[in-house]
Design a protein around this motif. Structure first.
Motif, short mmCIF file in Angstrom:
data_model
loop_
_atom_site.label_atom_id
_atom_site.label_comp_id
_atom_site.label_asym_id
_atom_site.label_seq_id
_atom_site.Cartn_x
_atom_site.Cartn_y
_atom_site.Cartn_z
N ASN A 132 -6.23 1.56 -6.54
CA ASN A 132 -7.21 1.20 -5.51
C ASN A 132 -6.58 0.24 -4.50
O ASN A 132 -6.45 -0.95 -4.75
CB ASN A 132 -8.43 0.55 -6.17
CG ASN A 132 -9.63 0.53 -5.25
OD1 ASN A 132 -9.50 0.72 -4.05
ND2 ASN A 132 -10.80 0.28 -5.82
N GLU A 192 -10.12 0.26 -12.95
CA GLU A 192 -11.19 1.22 -13.21
C GLU A 192 -11.37 1.42 -14.72
O GLU A 192 -10.57 0.96 -15.52
CB GLU A 192 -10.86 2.57 -12.54
CG GLU A 192 -10.61 2.49 -11.05
CD GLU A 192 -11.85 2.14 -10.25
OE1 GLU A 192 -12.97 2.32 -10.79
OE2 GLU A 192 -11.71 1.68 -9.10
N ASP A 224 -4.44 4.74 -0.73
CA ASP A 224 -4.58 4.36 -2.14
C ASP A 224 -3.57 5.10 -3.01
O ASP A 224 -2.79 5.94 -2.52
CB ASP A 224 -6.00 4.60 -2.63
CG ASP A 224 -6.44 6.06 -2.49
OD1 ASP A 224 -5.59 6.95 -2.54
OD2 ASP A 224 -7.66 6.29 -2.34
N ASP A 240 -0.56 0.67 -8.09
CA ASP A 240 -1.99 0.45 -8.22
C ASP A 240 -2.73 1.69 -7.69
O ASP A 240 -2.21 2.43 -6.86
CB ASP A 240 -2.38 -0.79 -7.41
CG ASP A 240 -3.84 -1.18 -7.62
OD1 ASP A 240 -4.41 -0.78 -8.65
OD2 ASP A 240 -4.38 -1.90 -6.77
N SER A 264 -4.71 0.01 -12.79
CA SER A 264 -6.05 0.11 -12.22
C SER A 264 -7.03 -0.77 -12.98
O SER A 264 -6.88 -0.99 -14.18
CB SER A 264 -6.54 1.56 -12.26
OG SER A 264 -7.84 1.64 -11.73
N ASN A 322 0.85 -1.19 0.00
CA ASN A 322 0.00 0.00 0.00
C ASN A 322 0.88 1.24 0.00
O ASN A 322 2.12 1.16 0.09
CB ASN A 322 -0.98 0.02 1.19
CG ASN A 322 -0.28 0.07 2.54
OD1 ASN A 322 0.55 0.95 2.78
ND2 ASN A 322 -0.59 -0.88 3.42
#
Length: 398
Positions: free
Chosen positions: A61, A89, A66, A59, A87, A38
């Motif tokens: 998300n 998305e 984030d 990344d 991503s 993270n």
């Protein structure tokens, strides 16, 4: 390029994606790879690293922190690694993430949709140039002091460089944009961030603008003496247009150097102009009647209305690099670029596109009917000596 020497940070909360990315990087010759699950862990890795990371694959998300927050913190830490965003998305979200990274002045290489494919990662890594990141980093410096600004404004510490502007139809250099730098006696060459904000905040922006303009016109006069007549663009703070005597100063300084006023381009950023349109309209009209060219700079990044753009007598519209570089693969940027070209043509304005960095950018601009291109694909900003050598050797875009 020896990829084994590059230091890579991969940030993703999915263990499988981390392993897959490391495996792909290894096959591509990237052996020095650090992973984080993270943004918090990634920032800790950046802080404890002996040497900066060259490339970051991140990344968007993730839990705890984030990728969006990570980019903001990375910018605050002045991270200049080439950054690739991952991503799952949709395409619009990916484009927005790219724009956000650019707004943070991060060195964004591109975005990749999940699931990660080796070819997509490899293609973006191939675009990485460590010198690009290093060059970008040079403009993130602490400010000079106000005393240094005042003492050095009319000396060689105020240093001008010039970026060629190329006619897209003929491939010839038709002009240059003047860009200011600061040659500090101890810290070396500093970017505009080290002195422009200081000049604005301390109330010395008019004086600095005049000093830059005088140097630019003097240089243009020297070019004329050598038989080189081309347009020269100078960025003008909009507040300076309302300063007493400023219009006469612009006219007289250029004429004293033998300049044809139609070859002098005054560039004003869109947001500034639109916030002060009524106050400076009279001044801008007078300058246009004297045949100065007026350019609305960084178009697309502000809040100009069509009525305001129609009212102010601009002769040139300059599209911001955010809508030029990579527009061939970015639907949103391309849409804004295309509409800007259409708008400029309908208002009978010349259109300049800045930020073209590769052949793909050039080909798109040519297909859309842009008049002039400015960007690293043609030439970087350079000092006068290098510019003279460039003009002698230039044969057109490759």
């Amino acid at each position: 390029m020896d990829t084994s020497s590059f230091k890579v940070l991969v940030v993703d909360d999915e263990a499988f994606v981390l392993k897959l990315t490391v495996r792909i990087l290894s096959k591509l010759g990237y052996d020095n790879v650090v992973t984080a699950n993270n943004g918090v862990v990634a920032l800790a890795e950046i802080d404890k690293a002996d040497t900066p990371f060259d490339i970051i694959v991140c990344d968007l998300n993730m839990p705890e922190m984030d990728g969006i927050a990570f980019m903001r913190h990375a910018a605050e830490k002045n991270v200049r690694a080439g950054m690739i965003l991952l991503s799952g998305e949709d395409e619009r979200m990916l484009e927005t993430a790219r724009d956000l990274a650019a707004a943070h002045n991060l060195h964004i290489l591109g975005v990749i949709p999940k699931p990660l494919k080796p070819d997509a990662l490899s293609n973006l890594l191939d675009t990485f140039q460590p010198t690009t990141a290093a060059a970008t980093n040079s403009w993130h410096q602490d400010s000079i002091s106000e005393a240094e600004l005042l003492d050095g404004m009319n000396t060689e510490q105020l240093h001008l460089v010039y970026q060629p502007k190329v006619d897209i139809t003929t491939g010839t250099v038709t002009g240059v944009e003047t860009l200011a730098r600061w040659m500090h006696p101890e810290r070396g060459l500093l970017g505009p961030g080290a002195f422009i904000p200081l000049a604005e905040d301390s109330g010395h922006i008019d004086q600095l603008t005049c000093a830059i303009y005088e140097k630019a016109m003097h240089q243009a006069g020297d070019w004329l003496a050598q038989g080189i007549a081309m347009k020269i663009s100078v960025n003008i703070s909009v507040n300076s247009f309302t300063a007493p005597g400023f219009t006469d100063f612009l006219i007289e300084t250029a004429q004293n150097e033998g300049m044809d006023l139609s070859n002098v381009v005054l560039e004003v950023t869109e947001t500034q102009v639109m916030d002060n349109a009524l106050g400076i309209l009279e001044t801008l009209m007078r300058l246009r009647m004297k045949r100065f060219a007026l350019s609305i700079d960084d178009f697309g990044t502000g809040n100009a209305s069509m009525e305001q753009l129609k009212r102010i007598p601009f002769s040139e519209l300059k599209v911001d690099r955010a809508f030029v570089f990579g527009a061939a693969k970015n639907a949103g940027a391309r849409a804004i670029l295309e509409s800007s070209v259409t708008l400029a043509k309908s208002l009978k304005m010349d259109i300049v596109a800045e930020g073209a960095e590769n052949r793909e950018d050039w080909d798109l601009l040519e297909s859309l009917g842009v008049d002039t291109v400015q960007g690293f694909y043609c030439a970087k900003p350079m000092n006068n000596a290098d510019l003279m050598a460039f003009l002698e050797d230039w044969t057109g875009p490759h």
